[in-house]
Design an enzyme around this catalytic site. Structure first.
Site, PDB file in Angstrom:
ATOM      1  N   HIS A 207      -5.696  -1.299   8.201  1.00 21.03           N
ATOM      2  CA  HIS A 207      -4.367  -0.700   8.420  1.00 21.03           C
ATOM      3  C   HIS A 207      -4.176  -0.426   9.916  1.00 21.03           C
ATOM      4  O   HIS A 207      -4.590   0.604  10.437  1.00 21.03           O
ATOM      5  CB  HIS A 207      -4.274   0.593   7.611  1.00 21.03           C
ATOM      6  CG  HIS A 207      -2.916   1.228   7.567  1.00 21.03           C
ATOM      7  ND1 HIS A 207      -1.826   0.734   8.255  1.00 21.03           N
ATOM      8  CD2 HIS A 207      -2.455   2.316   6.892  1.00 21.03           C
ATOM      9  CE1 HIS A 207      -0.779   1.512   8.025  1.00 21.03           C
ATOM     10  NE2 HIS A 207      -1.141   2.474   7.194  1.00 21.03           N
ATOM     11  N   GLY A 208      -3.540  -1.383  10.558  1.00 19.47           N
ATOM     12  CA  GLY A 208      -3.277  -1.241  11.994  1.00 19.47           C
ATOM     13  C   GLY A 208      -1.827  -0.878  12.258  1.00 19.47           C
ATOM     14  O   GLY A 208      -1.339  -1.054  13.381  1.00 19.47           O
ATOM     15  N   ALA A 209      -1.150  -0.346  11.239  1.00 22.25           N
ATOM     16  CA  ALA A 209       0.303  -0.100  11.352  1.00 22.25           C
ATOM     17  C   ALA A 209       0.632   1.390  11.310  1.00 22.25           C
ATOM     18  O   ALA A 209      -0.249   2.242  11.353  1.00 22.25           O
ATOM     19  CB  ALA A 209       1.019  -0.820  10.209  1.00 22.25           C
TER      20      ALA A 209
ATOM     21  N   PRO B 146       0.833  -1.202   0.000  1.00 21.59           N
ATOM     22  CA  PRO B 146       0.000   0.000   0.000  1.00 21.59           C
ATOM     23  C   PRO B 146       0.869   1.255   0.000  1.00 21.59           C
ATOM     24  O   PRO B 146       1.802   1.364   0.796  1.00 21.59           O
ATOM     25  CB  PRO B 146      -0.782  -0.123   1.315  1.00 21.59           C
ATOM     26  CG  PRO B 146       0.068  -1.007   2.187  1.00 21.59           C
ATOM     27  CD  PRO B 146       0.760  -1.951   1.256  1.00 21.59           C
ATOM     28  N   MET B 147       0.590   2.177  -0.914  1.00 20.57           N
ATOM     29  CA  MET B 147       1.351   3.429  -0.953  1.00 20.57           C
ATOM     30  C   MET B 147       0.431   4.608  -1.234  1.00 20.57           C
ATOM     31  O   MET B 147      -0.228   4.663  -2.282  1.00 20.57           O
ATOM     32  CB  MET B 147       2.469   3.351  -2.008  1.00 20.57           C
ATOM     33  CG  MET B 147       3.658   2.543  -1.515  1.00 20.57           C
ATOM     34  SD  MET B 147       4.985   2.446  -2.742  1.00 20.57           S
ATOM     35  CE  MET B 147       4.276   1.321  -3.921  1.00 20.57           C
TER      36      MET B 147
ATOM     37  N   TYR C  49      -0.967   4.847  13.109  1.00 21.40           N
ATOM     38  CA  TYR C  49      -2.324   5.406  12.963  1.00 21.40           C
ATOM     39  C   TYR C  49      -3.242   4.861  14.070  1.00 21.40           C
ATOM     40  O   TYR C  49      -2.778   4.173  14.983  1.00 21.40           O
ATOM     41  CB  TYR C  49      -2.831   5.170  11.543  1.00 21.40           C
ATOM     42  CG  TYR C  49      -1.928   5.873  10.554  1.00 21.40           C
ATOM     43  CD1 TYR C  49      -1.835   7.265  10.545  1.00 21.40           C
ATOM     44  CD2 TYR C  49      -1.097   5.167   9.703  1.00 21.40           C
ATOM     45  CE1 TYR C  49      -0.961   7.928   9.689  1.00 21.40           C
ATOM     46  CE2 TYR C  49      -0.223   5.818   8.840  1.00 21.40           C
ATOM     47  CZ  TYR C  49      -0.156   7.203   8.842  1.00 21.40           C
ATOM     48  OH  TYR C  49       0.726   7.864   8.015  1.00 21.40           O
TER      49      TYR C  49
END
Ligand SMILES: Cc1cc2nc3c(=O)[nH]c(=O)nc-3n(C[C@H](O)[C@H](O)[C@H](O)COP(=O)(O)O)c2cc1C
Length: 357
Positions: free
Chosen positions: A162-164, A23-24, A167
């Site tokens: 997105h748990g990284a 993802p970007m 955030y």
């Protein structure tokens, strides 16, 4: 692991190889939160070789936006825009996975009505967030459910939670940013598990088992009270028993070593795989540029590998590697590949982030 061998997920979905696009964020969505033509061209160019594209992260709540030019999944009026993105990726031959998040205390103040977070602990250069009430946390859980429904209606093959990267989900798991005294502070995994459940419920209601749900996490934080490798292994042990289809560790270097860790594994991926013990596939990532890097990363014990920056540099990297062709490993700024204008400008303004010629 042979990167060009297919893999079948626990829901029966077959991925044609072990390489996915990381993802970007592109910073290049339209001002109204829809996906732009430039983004469509960017994804079209990169959806041919990888088995799945994990998109730039989309936000699930109005106060969850994290970047200028970020596209949205927080209202039904974005479904058509998301559908265009899903179709573009799928027409290249890759599965389309929408990454979703709430940015929490990392939201830029001028992009959101109010900056909110797990607690009123500020981060460098950011305004002090207002701590979310218990009811607001529960609303964000529902927002993840609704964003998943929109991804399904838009025709995506899956979502990645997105748990990284510091955030909101990570802010709740971290002892550094979560000093809450309610149920979400007593149990710092609670918010994460409720979000996973809410996403799963949307899948059961609106899709079928083939819809892919992944979870991305960061393994460690540098702060004293921050997340340690041992804590991440506790989380991963619980996540591996959830109704998920893969786990994805966020790192800048695929063979990085654990820092605060009581076990014996030499790399984080090895430690994670010991804990996961085959319950779910693990995606590893970080600094895979050359064929040699890919060979080395193939031996670290991950089930899949995500490629980020190298796909910015070489949109057809997977196809070229497969054909045994030479690949560029630094961005040609004079004769750049297809990149959205703002993304290209931001990359050029931050030397050292993406290798440049
Ligand atoms: C321009 C850019 C934008 C990024 N945006 C996201 C994002 O939206 N979500 C996410 O989880 N990671 C994001 N990342 C991190 C990447 O997914 C990846 O973990 C990191 O770049 C390391 O992999 P690489 O060496 O293959 O690039 C981004 C990285 C770059 C370079």
């Amino acid at each position: 692991m042979n990167a060009f061998e297919p893999i079948t997920l626990n829901n029966g979905v077959r991925l044609k190889n072990r390489l996915v696009m990381a993802p970007m964020t592109t910073y290049s969505g339209n001002p109204d939160g829809t996906v732009s033509d430039e983004e469509i061209a960017y994804y079209k160019e990169r959806s041919g070789g990888v088995s799945a594209v994990i998109t730039a992260v989309a936000y699930v709540s109005e106060h969850g936006k994290g970047f200028l030019g970020q596209f949205s999944a927080h209202e039904d009026r974005y479904i058509d825009s998301l559908r265009r993105l899903a179709k573009t990726i799928q027409s290249g031959g890759a599965k389309a996975i929408l990454q979703i998040f709430h940015a929490g205390r990392q939201s830029p103040a001028n992009e959101v009505p109010e900056v909110v977070g797990a607690t009123d602990i500020t981060s460098d250069g950011q305004p002090t967030p207002r701590a979310l009430t218990t009811e607001e946390v529960q609303q964000i859980v529902r927002d993840f459910h609704e964003a998943t429904r929109r991804a399904i209606e838009a025709g995506f093959d899956g979502v990645e939670i997105h748990g990284a990267n510091t955030y909101l989900l990570q802010q709740f798991f971290s002892g550094f940013t979560n000093k809450r005294t309610d149920v979400y502070g007593e149990d710092r995994m609670k918010f994460i598990l409720e979000v996973v459940q809410a996403v799963q419920q949307a899948k059961e209601k609106y899709a079928n088992d083939a819809f892919i749900v992944g979870y991305r996490f960061s393994p460690e934080e540098p702060e004293e009270d921050g997340i340690t490798m041992d804590q991440t292994l506790e989380l991963v042990d619980v996540l591996a028993d959830q109704p998920l289809n893969y786990l994805h560790v966020s790192q800048m270097q695929f063979d990085s070593e654990p820092r605060r860790y009581s076990g014996k594994a030499t790399t984080r991926v090895e430690a994670l795989q010991e804990t996961i013990a085959g319950r779910l596939p693990l995606i590893a990532v970080g600094s895979i540029y050359s064929k040699k890097d890919l060979e080395n990363a193939s031996h670290i014990g991950a089930d899949l590998l995500a490629i980020g920056r190298e796909l910015l540099i070489e949109p057809h990297w997977v196809e070229k590697i497969q054909r045994g062709e030479q690949v560029e490993t630094a961005l040609d700024t004079k004769n750049p590949p297809v990149l959205p204008t703002t993304m290209f400008e931001i990359i050029k303004s931050r030397p050292g982030w993406v290798p440049m010629k």
